[in-house]
Enzyme design. Structure first.
Site, PDB file in Angstrom:
ATOM      1  N   ARG A 158       0.818  -1.217   0.000  1.00  0.00           N
ATOM      2  CA  ARG A 158       0.000   0.000   0.000  1.00  0.00           C
ATOM      3  C   ARG A 158       0.853   1.269   0.000  1.00  0.00           C
ATOM      4  NH1 ARG A 158      -5.109   0.671   0.892  1.00  0.00           N
ATOM      5  NH2 ARG A 158      -4.755   2.450   2.292  1.00  0.00           N
TER       6      ARG A 158
ATOM      7  N   GLU B 132      -0.840   8.912   4.209  1.00  0.00           N
ATOM      8  CA  GLU B 132      -1.141   9.883   5.257  1.00  0.00           C
ATOM      9  C   GLU B 132       0.034  10.842   5.476  1.00  0.00           C
ATOM     10  OE1 GLU B 132      -4.211   6.898   7.579  1.00  0.00           O
ATOM     11  OE2 GLU B 132      -2.201   7.174   8.379  1.00  0.00           O
TER      12      GLU B 132
ATOM     13  N   PHE C 262       0.158   5.430  11.271  1.00  0.00           N
ATOM     14  CA  PHE C 262      -0.483   4.280  10.628  1.00  0.00           C
ATOM     15  C   PHE C 262       0.094   3.992   9.235  1.00  0.00           C
ATOM     16  CE2 PHE C 262      -3.326   5.508  13.974  1.00  0.00           C
ATOM     17  CZ  PHE C 262      -3.847   4.305  14.439  1.00  0.00           C
ATOM     18  N   GLU C 263      -0.184   4.865   8.259  1.00  0.00           N
ATOM     19  CA  GLU C 263       0.301   4.620   6.896  1.00  0.00           C
ATOM     20  C   GLU C 263       1.023   5.853   6.375  1.00  0.00           C
ATOM     21  OE1 GLU C 263      -2.077   1.283   4.449  1.00  0.00           O
ATOM     22  OE2 GLU C 263      -3.001   3.263   4.448  1.00  0.00           O
ATOM     23  N   GLN C 264       2.315   5.811   6.420  1.00  0.00           N
ATOM     24  CA  GLN C 264       3.144   6.914   5.957  1.00  0.00           C
ATOM     25  C   GLN C 264       4.080   6.379   4.877  1.00  0.00           C
ATOM     26  OE1 GLN C 264       6.563   9.856   7.757  1.00  0.00           O
ATOM     27  NE2 GLN C 264       5.035   9.092   9.170  1.00  0.00           N
TER      28      GLN C 264
END
Length: 536
Positions: free
Chosen positions: A354, A369, A375-377
């Site tokens: 992702r 993000e 969380f999702e970087q």
């Protein structure tokens, strides 16, 4: 000679073991994924990264973990034809509580697929596994006490509430009584227990004094594994508290190993502080690195060979070893083989598909993000390993909103970073420099006033770091052009910003892509070079 550090750049809490003529060191990775780094050597002089074993969700998922949480203090051992890896996944840092979950995984080969983990306990962190010569296995970890002053076994720091011991087996799990075997010395903050056995004694190595400039390796022993344990005559085998001008500082947290010929060495974590831009202070951009010292036995106790508690920068190698440390080399990547170079990591998530994909000749990052996300970087980065270096890359990116940005980032955590971004300003693609100077909770994002429109083609980006100063540069053909004023690189360190609190990792430099619009815009990077000062 062995040159310290043996593992440069943020590589803390070294657990060492020997299998035949091969040495392995496992180090902490905190919020960086995959979890745990294991390095290999045959001479104790030169080391190479062989695996990061915690590489799937069943073994590790750190989404939502705060900065400097995640993997703390692994323990690597070998017994019964297998490697055993003990690790903690810390879910909370601030406040009175530590939510710290301890696991064990195993594998017959160091670089194979490690088994799904056994969950062990959550009573504290820094767990390790001791394989006794009678075949029994013992699990130890420090116990965390959340109740406050006057409630712990060691008044020097009540939260560090002694070292717990319990028997463990793969078949039955934890069995038998839980015993608090060691309260620690008057330095306090007793953690990082490792057991070993010699001459009828059980020896307990711990780390004390915290992870800063009072850190130490403490040694105690007992005839019975359950104690009581008596302290070393000097209490601490390794410490630099008394040597504030020594180039190696913050020494502690390590483990003993014997060579096949019976020579003894002890690993330790260490820092190499520099001064700030104003010539004052102590800042460790490489965080806590891994060093090693030669030891001797006297009267049943371990001492550093040279007779002092302060470890040396250069240490005698084992007898018969004639290799020399590898020379500094520029590390250049064009991603031609379509694989991610091994020095790169990302943050927290076991779902990297992702965040990025690697194709022949390029790494493509999907904007996720913000730089402040837990969380999702989308950040692919490598460790800073030298006080001076140059890093450069080339990015192709087509933003259509200021919520999209991609480029080059020097990064410690979500509250300490500098970035050169290709974004969208005033209806055009443009370059901007952004910083977060050390405390996200104060909303400390700052933007340099320079906004440089660029043509619709790839942009080359570079950062020059020289100790406490750094400068971003860019070009689209022609010569490199500086953008913005020089920046304070000491922010990107353990002590920068809010200081050591919540700062257990080290500086990274890498490629980033952010898209807070939620449209996952993609940035294409076609190279990444890291060139240490003085490299060939």
């Amino acid at each position: 000679m062995i040159s310290n550090p043996i593992l440069s750049g943020f590589r803390a809490d070294p657990s060492i073991c020997r299998v035949g003529s091969d040495y392995y060191i496992a180090v902490s990775t905190f919020e960086w994924y995959p979890g745990v780094e294991i390095h290999h050597s045959t001479d104790l002089v030169n080391w190479r990264l062989v695996v990061r074993p915690l590489n799937r969700a069943a073994l590790l998922d750190m989404r939502g973990n705060p900065d400097s949480c995640g993997i703390w203090a692994p323990c690597l051992s070998y017994a019964d034809g297998k490697f055993w890896l003990v690790y903690t996944d810390v879910k909370r840092l601030d406040g009175d509580f530590k939510d710290a979950h301890n696991y064990i995984t195993a594998c017959e080969t160091i670089d194979g697929d490690w088994c799904d983990p056994w969950y062990i306990n959550s009573s504290g962190f820094d767990p390790s596994l001791f394989h006794d010569d009678d075949g029994r296995k013992w699990f130890v970890n420090m116990q965390w006490n959340h109740r406050g002053a006057g409630t712990g076994v060691n008044p020097a720091h009540d939260s560090f509430d002694g070292i717990l011991l319990q028997e463990w087996s793969p078949e039955a799990g934890l069995t038998g009584p839980i015993t608090n075997i060691y309260a620690g010395t008057d330095r306090g903050l007793t953690e990082a227990p490792h057991l070993f056995k010699r001459g009828g004694y059980y020896y307990l190595t711990t780390a004390e004094g915290g992870t800063g400039y009072e850190h130490a390796v403490t040694l105690s022993r007992s005839r019975d594994i359950s104690g009581p344990y008596e302290d070393h005559p000097d209490k601490h085998v390794i410490t630099t508290k008394h040597a504030p001008d020594h180039p190696i500082q913050r020494t502690g947290h390590g483990q003993m190993v014997e060579t096949p010929e019976g020579e003894v060495y002890h690993t330790f974590l260490m820092g190499r502080p520099m001064t700030g831009l104003d010539g004052t202070g102590q800042y460790c951009p490489m965080g806590r690195e891994t060093g090693i010292e030669k030891c001797v036995w006297r009267d049943g106790w371990l001492y550093l060979e040279h007779g002092d508690q302060t470890p040396r920068v250069r240490v005698p190698a084992p007898k018969g070893i004639t290799t020399t440390p590898n020379a500094l080399q520029a590390i250049r990547h064009d991603f031609a083989d379509g694989t991610l170079p091994p020095e790169f990591q990302w943050l927290r998530t076991p779902d990297p598909e992702r965040l990025f994909r690697v194709e022949p000749g390029a790494v493509i990052l999907m904007g996720r993000e913000s730089w402040g996300s837990w969380f999702e970087q989308s950040l692919l980065a490598r460790r800073q390993e030298h006080h001076t270096y140059i890093a450069d890359t080339q990015v192709e990116f087509d933003p259509d909103t200021y919520q999209q940005a991609a480029g080059l980032l020097t990064y410690y955590n979500r509250g300490k970073f500098h970035g050169l971004t290709l974004t969208y300003e005033g209806g055009k693609r443009a370059l901007r420099v952004v910083s977060c100077a050390g405390d996200w909770s104060d909303g400390a994002l700052s933007w340099m006033p320079d906004i440089i429109p660029v043509a619709d083609r790839p942009v080359e980006m570079r950062v020059d770091v020289d100790h406490a100063a750094q400068q971003f540069l860019w070009r689209q053909g022609g010569d490199w052009q500086p953008i913005g004023a020089p920046l304070d690189a000491s922010i990107i360190s353990d002590e920068g910003g809010r200081g050591e609190h919540a700062s257990f990792t080290g500086a990274f430099v890498g490629m980033h892509c952010m898209d807070t619009s939620g449209r996952a815009s993609e940035a294409t990077f076609t190279r990444f070079n890291y060139i240490p000062g003085g490299a060939t």
